[in-house]
Design a protein around this motif. Structure first.
Motif, mmCIF file in Angstrom:
data_model
loop_
_atom_site.group_PDB
_atom_site.id
_atom_site.type_symbol
_atom_site.label_atom_id
_atom_site.label_comp_id
_atom_site.label_asym_id
_atom_site.label_seq_id
_atom_site.Cartn_x
_atom_site.Cartn_y
_atom_site.Cartn_z
ATOM 1 N N GLY A 244 0.651 -1.232 -0.095
ATOM 2 C CA GLY A 244 -0.064 -0.070 -0.079
ATOM 3 C C GLY A 244 0.866 1.210 0.019
ATOM 4 N N SER A 245 2.144 1.161 -0.317
ATOM 5 C CA SER A 245 3.040 2.332 -0.527
ATOM 6 C C SER A 245 2.654 3.003 -1.545
ATOM 7 C CB SER A 245 4.502 1.933 -0.540
ATOM 8 O OG SER A 245 4.867 1.272 0.359
ATOM 9 N N LYS A 246 2.711 4.580 -1.087
ATOM 10 C CA LYS A 246 2.723 5.467 -2.255
ATOM 11 C C LYS A 246 4.019 5.715 -3.054
ATOM 12 C CE LYS A 246 0.134 9.595 -3.604
ATOM 13 N NZ LYS A 246 0.405 9.284 -4.840
ATOM 14 N N ILE A 247 3.984 5.649 -4.127
ATOM 15 C CA ILE A 247 5.182 5.359 -4.769
ATOM 16 C C ILE A 247 5.487 6.736 -5.794
ATOM 17 C CG2 ILE A 247 6.723 4.072 -6.244
ATOM 18 C CD1 ILE A 247 5.137 1.727 -5.667
ATOM 19 N N ASP A 248 6.645 7.446 -5.865
ATOM 20 C CA ASP A 248 7.039 8.357 -6.681
ATOM 21 C C ASP A 248 7.651 8.050 -7.705
ATOM 22 O OD1 ASP A 248 5.892 10.562 -5.069
ATOM 23 O OD2 ASP A 248 7.184 9.380 -3.541
ATOM 24 N N GLY A 249 8.105 6.836 -7.731
ATOM 25 C CA GLY A 249 9.357 6.535 -8.735
ATOM 26 C C GLY A 249 9.832 5.125 -8.523
ATOM 27 N N ARG A 250 10.449 4.655 -9.725
ATOM 28 C CA ARG A 250 10.801 3.272 -9.850
ATOM 29 C C ARG A 250 12.317 3.125 -10.274
ATOM 30 N NH1 ARG A 250 10.103 -1.723 -12.730
ATOM 31 N NH2 ARG A 250 10.140 -0.475 -14.695
ATOM 32 N N LEU A 251 13.078 2.359 -9.316
ATOM 33 C CA LEU A 251 14.541 2.468 -9.873
ATOM 34 C C LEU A 251 15.002 1.184 -10.791
ATOM 35 C CD1 LEU A 251 17.650 3.454 -8.623
ATOM 36 C CD2 LEU A 251 17.819 1.211 -7.991
ATOM 37 N N THR A 252 15.517 1.670 -12.037
ATOM 38 C CA THR A 252 16.128 0.671 -12.510
ATOM 39 C C THR A 252 17.522 1.069 -12.879
ATOM 40 O OG1 THR A 252 15.333 1.717 -14.662
ATOM 41 C CG2 THR A 252 14.111 -0.049 -13.755
ATOM 42 N N ILE A 253 18.386 -0.003 -13.194
ATOM 43 C CA ILE A 253 19.655 -0.120 -13.398
ATOM 44 C C ILE A 253 19.995 -0.775 -14.570
ATOM 45 C CG2 ILE A 253 21.997 -0.400 -12.634
ATOM 46 C CD1 ILE A 253 20.971 0.057 -9.884
ATOM 47 N N GLY A 254 20.551 -0.197 -15.483
ATOM 48 C CA GLY A 254 21.162 -0.712 -17.021
ATOM 49 C C GLY A 254 22.181 -1.607 -16.683
ATOM 50 N N TYR A 255 22.057 -2.849 -17.268
ATOM 51 C CA TYR A 255 23.366 -3.867 -17.174
ATOM 52 C C TYR A 255 24.480 -3.311 -17.448
ATOM 53 C CZ TYR A 255 21.350 -8.086 -15.913
ATOM 54 O OH TYR A 255 20.544 -9.300 -15.266
ATOM 55 N N GLU A 256 24.399 -2.167 -18.662
ATOM 56 C CA GLU A 256 25.539 -1.673 -19.328
ATOM 57 C C GLU A 256 26.016 -0.625 -18.357
ATOM 58 O OE1 GLU A 256 24.970 -0.293 -23.221
ATOM 59 O OE2 GLU A 256 24.646 -2.566 -23.888
ATOM 60 N N ASP A 257 25.380 -0.164 -17.505
ATOM 61 C CA ASP A 257 25.797 0.829 -16.363
ATOM 62 C C ASP A 257 26.609 0.385 -15.080
ATOM 63 O OD1 ASP A 257 24.736 2.829 -18.210
ATOM 64 O OD2 ASP A 257 22.796 2.263 -17.026
ATOM 65 N N LEU A 258 26.767 -0.987 -15.394
ATOM 66 C CA LEU A 258 27.590 -1.461 -14.138
ATOM 67 C C LEU A 258 28.865 -1.592 -14.238
ATOM 68 C CD1 LEU A 258 25.091 -4.379 -12.961
ATOM 69 C CD2 LEU A 258 25.422 -2.303 -11.676
ATOM 70 N N GLU A 259 29.744 -0.998 -13.422
ATOM 71 C CA GLU A 259 31.138 -1.006 -13.627
ATOM 72 C C GLU A 259 31.855 -2.102 -12.636
ATOM 73 O OE1 GLU A 259 31.309 3.699 -14.795
ATOM 74 O OE2 GLU A 259 32.102 2.789 -12.904
#
Ligand SMILES: Nc1ncnc2c1ncn2[C@@H]1O[C@H](COP(=O)(O)OP(=O)(O)OP(=O)(O)O)[C@@H](O)[C@H]1O
Ligand SMILES: [Mg+2]
Length: 549
Positions: free
Chosen positions: A252-267
């Motif tokens: 029941g959380s009010k959400i303001d956004g979702r986090l995604t991380i691209g595979y290509e951004d991982l170092e």
């Protein structure tokens, strides 16, 4: 024996007229020994309470904390030949004269007669100075009033009427810590302090919320619900960003956004932090850098399942650049971890970082809700490390621009991590972003608030940089020692710490309080919510944007 001094009359009607004893001996560094008067019963005293000592010659008022209580006898024979227990007469003669109680008092502050603010202690009261139980008024005077930058976090032991107000400006100025065994109230006091920081507008906070404790409704063991920060501040001052939308929605959380991380951004730096958790050996962890250099940004997908990469990989093995076993192990470990992380997406996806940075830079606090991923420590470490490295880099950039008058100072940021020892243990603290932030102090306006039940697992140097320590009950000696590292004269406080209640009591010491104090932490309940609304509405909403939007 104990005549009340004149100063006592001037200094507060509520302090008892009668001294409880007098100073016998001691030093600034080791504390004072106080002999109790015969009429004063030792059983009424407790470690963690305050006393006030009136300097015999100068009229200086000294504040001290009781750190130990003992029984003594002036005649060593007494313990060999105690009086008969029903011999009232002899007992009365002995008690208080030959046999007496002593207190160990750690001197903390001094208040000179012509000043109204107590100062750090630089000297001690003379022999035989009178010692009084501190009155509520004495203690209230030290902790001051609640105002825009001082936030009420608890009450001193046995003084429900007195507020201990944390100096939030000083709190966010250096890294700080909340410690204590499991179930002692760390998350609750952390949430209370964060509510104060949000209210004050002194800093943005980025909260890596492993157990869904901060954003929306929080349930305790008995199922009782408490308001999260997003509910306390519905005016945009707090955002919830989730990694696990399904779980957040189910809660029941009010959400303001979702986090995604691209595979290509991982170092490799992001993944190396996980080495121990994924079971990568040192050699394998080092090989990550080589693979990244050779394969480029698509490295993780290629290693996991890209048939097209087989030739490249085979070539690396054939040319002796990497051992087949090392490569095989890395691939297996990647395959068993990454595909389970639903927040990872193919390609590049940096808008989450942009979005979070944008919110922080206009003064919005961000609760990053982990949902079910909070149960996977490697997911927590990966995301906290990934985001913090990038957000910190932007702060460094902004701060440098500001130094050249090309931008405004970035708004102070407090990053909250739980299980902090996973990020700051002696093996990793030297080369991780969290170690860097703890060590560079507030150079780039970024500080940490670390929450941990095992402070002994945190590197010493990092611990000694912690400005304010809020410590609930700890019973492991190594942990207790760690909490006091870098604090001078802290030995005596150990006794106090070891005797806290198992819940909702904490010893607060350091940068944000004038003197160490044992508090019963502020109840997190309807009254608390109401108090925030009362003080919060007037200075409510908007923070101004650095980008002029
Ligand atoms: N200030 C408070 N107001 C109301 N209840 C509290 C407060 N502090 C602690 N409690 C009670 O104590 C319980 C444990 O507190 P909390 O969850 O903060 O412990 P913790 O130290 O974070 O534990 P863990 O290490 O397991 O995360 C809470 O669920 C709540 O019932
Ligand atoms: Mg907790």
């Amino acid at each position: 024996m104990s005549e009340p001094s004149k100063l006592d009359e001037v200094f507060g009607p509520t302090r008892s007229e009668r001294a409880l004893g007098q100073v016998l001996e001691g030093s600034l560094s080791t504390g004072l020994k106080v002999r109790l008067d015969s009429g004063f019963t030792i059983e009424r005293l407790a470690v963690g309470r305050y006393v006030v000592i009136l300097g015999r010659q100068t009229g200086i008022t000294f504040f001290g904390l009781i750190t130990d209580i003992a029984l003594e006898a002036s005649d060593p024979e007494l313990s060999h030949r105690p009086p008969e227990s029903d011999d009232r007469f002899t007992l009365d003669v002995y008690m208080g004269e030959v046999a007496y109680g002593t207190l160990h008092v750690s001197p903390m502050l001094m208040l000179e007669a012509d000043q109204d603010q107590p100062r750090p202690i630089k000297t001690i009261p003379a022999h035989f100075s009178h010692v009084y139980e501190a009155s509520a008024q004495d203690v209230a005077r030290v902790f001051g009033e609640e105002d825009e930058t001082h936030f009420f976090v608890g009450t001193p032991l046995d003084m429900e009427a007195v507020q201990v107000n944390l100096d939030l400006a000083r709190f966010v100025e250096r890294s700080s810590g909340v410690f204590g065994k499991t179930g002692t109230g760390k998350s609750f006091i952390t949430r209370t302090i964060l509510a104060g920081i949000v209210q004050s507008g002194l800093a943005s906070t980025l909260i890596f919320d492993m157990h869904n404790d901060y954003g929306w409704s929080v349930k305790d063991e008995s199922g009782k619900a408490y308001k999260g920060l997003r509910q306390l501040y519905q005016d945009g001052r707090v955002s919830v960003i989730t990694l696990d939308e399904d779980t957040s929605r189910a809660r029941g959380s009010k959400i303001d956004g979702r986090l995604t991380i691209g595979y290509e951004d991982l170092e490799p730096e992001d993944v190396e932090m996980l080495a121990a958790l994924l079971g990568l050996t040192d050699v394998q962890a080092q090989a990550l850098y080589f693979l990244y250099r050779r394969l480029g940004r698509g490295w993780i997908s290629q290693l996991m399942n890209d048939a097209g990469a087989e030739d490249d990989l085979q070539e690396m093995i054939d040319s002796g650049r990497i051992v087949a076993g090392t490569l095989g192990a890395i691939r297996r470990k990647f395959e068993s971890f990454f595909p389970r992380m639903g927040f990872l997406v193919p390609g590049s996806s940096t808008q989450s970082v942009d979005d979070i940075f944008q919110r922080l830079s206009i003064g919005t606090s961000v609760v990053l809700e982990f949902g079910n991923y909070g149960n996977t420590l490697a997911a927590y470490v990966l995301v906290a490390n990934y985001l913090t490295r990038r957000i910190h880099a932007r702060y460094v950039h902004l701060k440098n621009l500001a130094a050249g008058q090309k931008a405004e100072e970035p708004r102070p940021l407090v990053i909250v991590i739980e299980e902090a020892h996973k990020f700051l243990d002696p093996q990793v603290a030297n080369h991780t972003i969290f170690g860097t932030i703890a060590r560079e102090l507030r150079k780039y306006n970024v500080t940490l608030l670390i929450v941990d039940q095992r402070p002994s697992g945190i590197e010493d140097e990092v611990m000694s940089q912690i400005g304010t320590r809020v410590t609930c009950l700890l019973d492991n000696d190594a942990d207790i020692r760690a909490v006091f590292s870098g604090v001078s004269g802290a030995g005596a406080l150990r006794e106090v710490l070891a005797r806290l209640d198992t819940r909702q009591q904490a010893l607060i010491l350091g940068h944000a309080v004038p003197m160490p104090v044992v508090v019963r932490t502020r109840d997190y309940n309807q009254d608390f919510y109401a108090a925030l609304t009362r003080t919060g509405v007037s200075n409510s909403t908007e923070g101004e944007s650095l980008f002029g939007e």
